[in-house]
Design a protein around this motif. Structure first.
Motif, PDB file in Angstrom:
ATOM      1  N   PRO B 285       9.439  14.931  10.379  1.00 20.29           N
ATOM      2  CA  PRO B 285      10.681  15.680  10.585  1.00 20.29           C
ATOM      3  C   PRO B 285      11.529  15.008  11.668  1.00 20.29           C
ATOM      4  CG  PRO B 285       8.834  16.821  11.598  1.00 20.29           C
ATOM      5  CD  PRO B 285       8.254  15.647  10.867  1.00 20.29           C
ATOM      6  N   ALA B 291      12.114  20.692  11.096  1.00 22.02           N
ATOM      7  CA  ALA B 291      10.759  21.190  10.854  1.00 22.02           C
ATOM      8  C   ALA B 291      10.791  22.671  10.507  1.00 22.02           C
ATOM      9  CB  ALA B 291       9.891  20.940  12.089  1.00 22.02           C
ATOM     10  N   GLY B 364       0.812  18.129  10.521  1.00 22.25           N
ATOM     11  CA  GLY B 364       1.650  19.293  10.828  1.00 22.25           C
ATOM     12  C   GLY B 364       1.275  19.899  12.171  1.00 22.25           C
ATOM     13  N   PHE B 367       2.699  17.744  14.880  1.00 16.53           N
ATOM     14  CA  PHE B 367       4.137  17.980  15.086  1.00 16.53           C
ATOM     15  C   PHE B 367       4.367  19.299  15.818  1.00 16.53           C
ATOM     16  CE2 PHE B 367       4.644  14.960  11.483  1.00 16.53           C
ATOM     17  CZ  PHE B 367       5.387  14.021  12.178  1.00 16.53           C
ATOM     18  N   PRO B 375       6.097  21.677  10.647  1.00 21.89           N
ATOM     19  CA  PRO B 375       6.917  21.522   9.438  1.00 21.89           C
ATOM     20  C   PRO B 375       6.083  21.702   8.164  1.00 21.89           C
ATOM     21  CG  PRO B 375       6.373  19.369  10.357  1.00 21.89           C
ATOM     22  CD  PRO B 375       5.826  20.392  11.313  1.00 21.89           C
TER      23      PRO B 375
END
Lengths: 328, 792
Positions: B285, B291, B364, B367, B375
């Protein structure tokens, strides 16, 4: 503008207005001698119908299907002529938009002058031949002819009579409500049958109440009490379960009944025969169905009346014109 | 004033007599329809297929598929067979399912909708154009067919698709846009005709379509599923949304034309075939906003379908996996990492990690650490992606293929042998209606299967009263989150509990269900060093001796489990480490479809002299002999399986929450209180962002908004009084997360149902968003969480 015109919400609005206009025309224009004429389906056109159908279905149509296809084609022609005769194409915004687009495509007019383009295209006869316009006009005519008069809205008595006459589509299948004591195949292994027999004897001896009895077996992820038709029970417990409990007596312990998971001792609370629900429970659906039938019938009558005005001939495959008389 | 008692008595009586579905669903009804006669507040499983192509898809048409959407729906409902193309594209074959689906969607490719219609309707100007003839003509030779497909679809496969469509659309009098709209309207009409709006609720259709960017053969495909009949006027294809970016252009289109249109439109996007995206489907992202946008629009991923599985990948011959050591990840893999030119079969060490969803989920979490938003909060579904219009045709035995005349005979099926019949989407929903099923998809209370129908429940949370005996499901909904949900540190330093129940596919009269071999928890997490990790736990281990397949009859040699329940805690749990947990339920081994097809032509994949048999039969059957000895993935014997949506553990999630509606003795005197202990609070900053606490079931119960910075220090806590709304306070002690208290002013909550039902508390502040849906229990004048669930 064109994007706006394609919004379905707007279509319905426009169509609604148009339907009123069209019905008014229907009432007003009784003099229809000028609309009468001939409709002839050539052998080539019939063949085309057959081939299109075959393309979609992978086999040539049966004689019955072919007759239906021919009839549909004639209906479409009748509806299209009727729409043009009533000048629907001059009032319909979708048709007009389409005509000016065609005008631009054909280079008959510049980008802006929509009205001139439309007339030019009309002169070329595209309202008669363009497939998009034709489809749309036929659709609008169908809706207009099928539209029910407010006086045709069924009374309560009519709805009740209709429901009494054909309740089948609304009928519920027979259903059982049961509580079961589950003996898991995995937990009981070799002793499954014996354990089930012993537990059944105990349940009968103690006249155990169904609610309390479930805890004497293994927990079942989908619950101890369930209601279902034969098919629904099969989908939960596995094939054959619904059949096995369909004859079980009510208000006593029976079984064991085999499922995909193990054995079950079953207490049937009640057996609801396949039944027709009271009208109140399905009122909306019944009215909807009745209205649909009535508007279909109205459309059929209107189409028949329209067809009667034409001399219709259908050329059989191979050539020689065979008459199918007037009135379709 | 007379006593209200008689009234209440009458009301109670009425409720008992009609036994109507009393409970408020935890979602809004957005359409006009009969309520379903069968409504279960604790939810039932429904089986569906959300990925079906008919003749409106240009590729399907080229492959010889002539089935209309209406017929495709009848097929899914088990009402009628459909005809299928044979090798020469004659419509001589047919298929029918004996196990109807509960829900489904026809999702034709929006690219070239209009062209297909114009090219297949005699009378249109374009009909006789070469391009149209190319679409219609039969290509018994698959080489010719490939060319036709490329010529038709290349516009969606270029890096920068032109804004114009096919040349036929520029012919005078040809209006591809208008034709596309009429196809879109026919798809809507077909869905409407198949939708059972009566109280019987036998089938739910969804309006949908596939958006199909394939730059240089990288599949960046998504299905768009609409909640109800309110849909955009056009189904925007990749050619139209490309200028806005892929997939951002599509996201914008859906946001503008659907979610923000004010028309009642709602939609979700389901990516699929990340295994063919060369890592491109789930890219990094750009920022937290992107995200959050992806998380909002894309709650699910289709993890399994005809063009293979996308969970995880293990190369048996190399002895290594793509970010995994899990040997059960050989299941249903393609060799390629994308379908474009070049060398699409990279060695396992160079295989793009994010082609596989388990890796995507792990990233994920990473992030979320850096951006504050995950995201890739993806739940799972399976579907078919059939190009034969055969939704739900997922039985291995007798599979008719799924790609028109590409796999219409044994020889062609084996040449395409890495395909499989595809999977199913399963949702836990209160009833079989569009609103109920869509909401289940939206909250990810779903699981994917590779085609069979095991039943899987999965909850995580405190779950203090939950045991495999007694009221498992009810207690679990009261004190835990179902699959697709999220958890905070609900038991402090100790692991949350996970409640797991799997039942075998009950089967049908002709095909008994296969026993379950084992149940696994797959955990992914970010460790203290910021590295992603994964581990697979056998929480219900295989029975011993474990089952094998009888090489003669293809049946299992030993029993597995019919029914498996367990309560599990994670022995590796660390409070500060972000994680996800999902279930993988494996069935006993069975023969793969290809094994059955090969045997039908006299080639036995399990025989030592398979190659010799194939040489005698036909060189086309050489691939029958691919297996563990000579292929990284292919296996003549497979273990069908189910994958539940994950439950995410967030160190900053809700650790404890008590909430209550106290109904007053007089109208307008009802009060809501919420007391929530949050986890760590790095991303939670009500000084900088508005704090919103919302309590809702089908409608709003209470929403309290504290504008940024309005919390004022008062003694040991931060507090604010919001006139006309209520009071909010926040206490923070040391390193542990904040304690939030909300008390509303008295209000009228007479619309809130006073029976047990699902209520969600959500807390939002900036990027910080947590949700806490639970079964609230009614008790006299109170409705709330956290009390011991009454035994029924």
């Amino acid at each position: 503008m064109s994007r706006l015109l394609r919004a379905p919400g707007l279509h319905f609005l426009v169509l609604g207005g148009l339907l009123f206009a069209a019905s008014a025309w229907l009432e007003a224009r009784t003099d229809d001698a000028h609309r009468a004429g001939r409709i002839a389906l050539t052998a080539g056109e019939v063949e085309q119908l057959r081939r299109t159908w075959a393309d979609a279905h992978g086999a040539l149509p049966s004689p019955g299907t072919e007759a239906a296809l021919v009839r549909e084609a004639i209906d479409e022609e009748v509806l299209h002529r009727e729409a043009l005769a009533r000048g629907l194409d001059r009032h319909d915004p979708l048709v007009r938009e389409r005509l000016s687009r065609l005008g631009r495509f054909l280079g008959l007019v510049g980008e802006r002058d929509d009205a001139t383009g439309e007339d030019e295209v009309r002169r070329l006869g595209l309202t008669e031949s363009d497939v998009v316009i034709r489809r749309h006009l036929v659709q609008v005519m169908r809706l207009a002819l099928a539209r029910l008069d407010p006086s045709e809205r069924p009374t309560e008595a009519e709805v009740a009579a209709y429901y009494a006459r054909q309740p089948e589509p609304f009928a519920e299948p027979p259903r059982l409500r049961l509580t079961h004591v589950y003996l898991a195949r995995d937990a009981h292994g070799q002793a499954l049958e014996d354990d089930a027999a012993r537990l059944l004897a105990r349940l009968r001896q103690t006249s155990a109440a169904p609610g309390a009895a479930a805890a004497m077996g293994d927990p079942f992820a989908r619950g101890a009490t369930t209601t279902g038709s034969r098919d629904e029970l099969d989908r939960t417990f596995g094939p054959g379960f619904g059949e096995s409990v369909s004859e079980a007596p009510v208000g006593t312990w029976s079984g064991p009944v085999r499922s995909s998971y193990g054995l079950h001792l079953v207490w049937v609370h009640e057996r609801r025969p396949g039944q027709v629900p009271p009208l109140a429970a399905v009122q909306n659906q019944v009215v909807h169905r009745l209205l649909h039938e009535r508007s279909e019938a109205r459309l059929a009558r209107a189409l028949e009346a329209l067809r009667a005005r034409y001399a219709i001939t259908v050329e059989p495959p191979g050539g020689a014109a065979g008459a199918s008389g007037t009135g379709g | 004033v007379s006593s209200p008692r008689p009234c209440l008595a009458v009301l109670t009586l009425v409720l008992l007599v009609t036994a109507a579905p009393a409970a408020t669903p935890p979602w809004a009804r957005t359409e006009t329809r009969e309520p379903c006669a069968q409504y279960d507040p604790l939810r039932r499983p429904f089986f569906g297929d959300l990925h079906v192509h008919t003749r409106f898809s240009a590729d399907a048409y080229i492959f010889g598929t002539r089935v209309q959407p209406r017929e495709a729906y009848d097929f899914m409902r088990g009402l009628a067979p459909v005809t299928l193309a044979d090798d020469a594209e004659e419509q001589t074959r047919s298929a029918q399912i004996d196990r109807p689906l509960d829900f489904g969607a026809v999702t034709d490719h929006a690219e070239f909708f209009g062209e297909v219609d114009l090219c297949t309707t005699p009378g249109f100007v374009a009909f006789d154009d070469n391009q149209c003839q190319l679409l219609r003509q039969a290509e018994p030779n698959l080489g010719d067919q490939f060319l036709a497909t490329v010529l038709w679809l290349f516009l969606a496969g270029t890096l920068t698709p032109p804004t114009m469509s096919h040349a036929i659309c520029m012919l005078p009098g040809v209006d591809c846009d208008a034709a596309a709209v009429s196809v879109w309207q026919e798809m809507q009409a077909a869905a409407e005709a198949a939708y059972d709006r009566s109280a019987a609720c036998t089938f739910t259709s969804f309006i949908g379509y596939e958006h199909t960017p394939s730059p240089l053969g990288r599949h960046l495909h998504r299905n768009i599923i609409f909640r109800n009949e309110h849909v955009p006027a056009t189904a925007l294809s990749h050619l139209e949304t490309f200028p806005g970016g892929t997939p951002q252009g599509l996201w914008s289109a859906i946001e503008q034309q659907c979610l923000g249109s004010g028309s009642g439109c709602d939609a979700l996007l389901i990516p699929h075939n990340s295994n063919l995206s060369e890592g491109g489907q789930f890219f990094d992202p750009a920022d937290a906003a992107e995200a959050a946008r992806r998380q909002r629009l894309e709650p699910l991923v289709e993890i399994f379908q005809q063009k293979s599985g996308s969970e995880c990948r293990f190369d048996r011959l190399a002895g290594r996996g793509a970010g995994t050591t899990d040997e059960l990840c050989t299941f249903e893999q393609r060799r390629q990492a994308h379908q474009g030119p070049g060398n699409p079969t990279p060695p396992i060490d160079q295989y793009p990690g994010r082609n596989m969803v388990r890796n995507v989920l792990k990233d994920g979490l990473r992030f979320e650490e850096t951006l504050g938003v995950n995201p890739f909060r993806l739940g799972f579904i399976g579907s078919t992606d059939t190009h034969n219009a055969t939704g739900g045709n997922v039985e291995e035995a007798g599979w008719e293929g799924g790609g028109g005349n590409n796999d219409s005979s044994p020889a062609r099926q084996i040449e395409d042998g890495r395909n499989n019949p595809g999977g199913l989407a399963v949702v836990w929903a209160e009833e079989n209606s569009r609103d109920a099923v869509f909401e289940a998809l939206h909250r990810r209370e779903t699981y994917a299967t590779s085609g069979t129908r095991p039943l899987v429940r999965f909850f995580g949370g405190d779950l203090r009263d939950v045991t495999c005996a007694s009221d498992f499901v009810r207690d679990a909904y009261a004190t835990g989150a179902p699959m697709g949900g999220e958890l905070g540190p609900v038991r402090g330093e100790r692991s949350p509990r996970f409640a797991i129940w799997a039942m075998k596919d009950p089967g049908t009269a002709t095909r008994p269900g296969t026993d379950i071999e084992r149940v696994q928890v797959v955990k992914g997490w970010v460790d203290a060093e910021g590295q992603t990790q994964e581990r697979v736990f056998d929480v219900v281990p295989p029975t011993t001796p474990s089952a094998t397949v009888d090489p003669v009859t293809c049946t299992s040699s030993a029993a597995g489990r019919a029914d498996a329940c367990t309560i599990w805690e994670d022995p590796t749990f660390v409070r500060g480490e972000r994680a996800f947990y999902y279930l993988r339920v494996l069935e006993n081994p069975t023969c793969r479809w290809s094994t059955l097809v090969c045997r039908s032509v006299g080639v036995d994949p399990l025989a030592p002299d398979c190659a010799a048999q194939a040489a005698v039969a036909d060189p086309a059957f050489a691939d029958c002999c691919l297996g563990p000895a000579n292929d990284p993935f292919m296996e003549p014997i497979v273990q069908e399986r189910a994958w539940t949506s994950p439950i995410w553990y967030r160190p900053d999630g809700i650790a404890r929450l008590r909430a209550l509606v106290r109904f007053g003795t007089r109208p307008g005197r009802d009060v809501v209180t919420v007391r929530a202990k949050l986890g760590t609070h790095e991303t939670f900053d009500p000084a900088a962002n508005d704090l919103v606490v919302r309590i809702a079931d089908a409608g709003e119960i209470a929403t309290v908004t504290v504008p940024a910075g309005t919390l004022k220090r008062r003694g040991g806590l931060l507090a604010a009084r919001i006139p006309g709304v209520g009071r909010v306070s926040l206490t923070t002690r040391g390193k542990s997360g904040p304690f939030l208290r909300v008390i509303t002013v008295p209000r009228d909550l007479s619309h809130v149902e006073r029976t047990d039902h699902m209520v969600t508390v959500s807390i939002e502040s900036g990027l910080y968003r947590v949700q806490h849906p639970r079964l609230w229990v009614a008790d006299g004048r109170e409705l709330g969480t956290g009390r011991r669930v009454a035994q029924r």
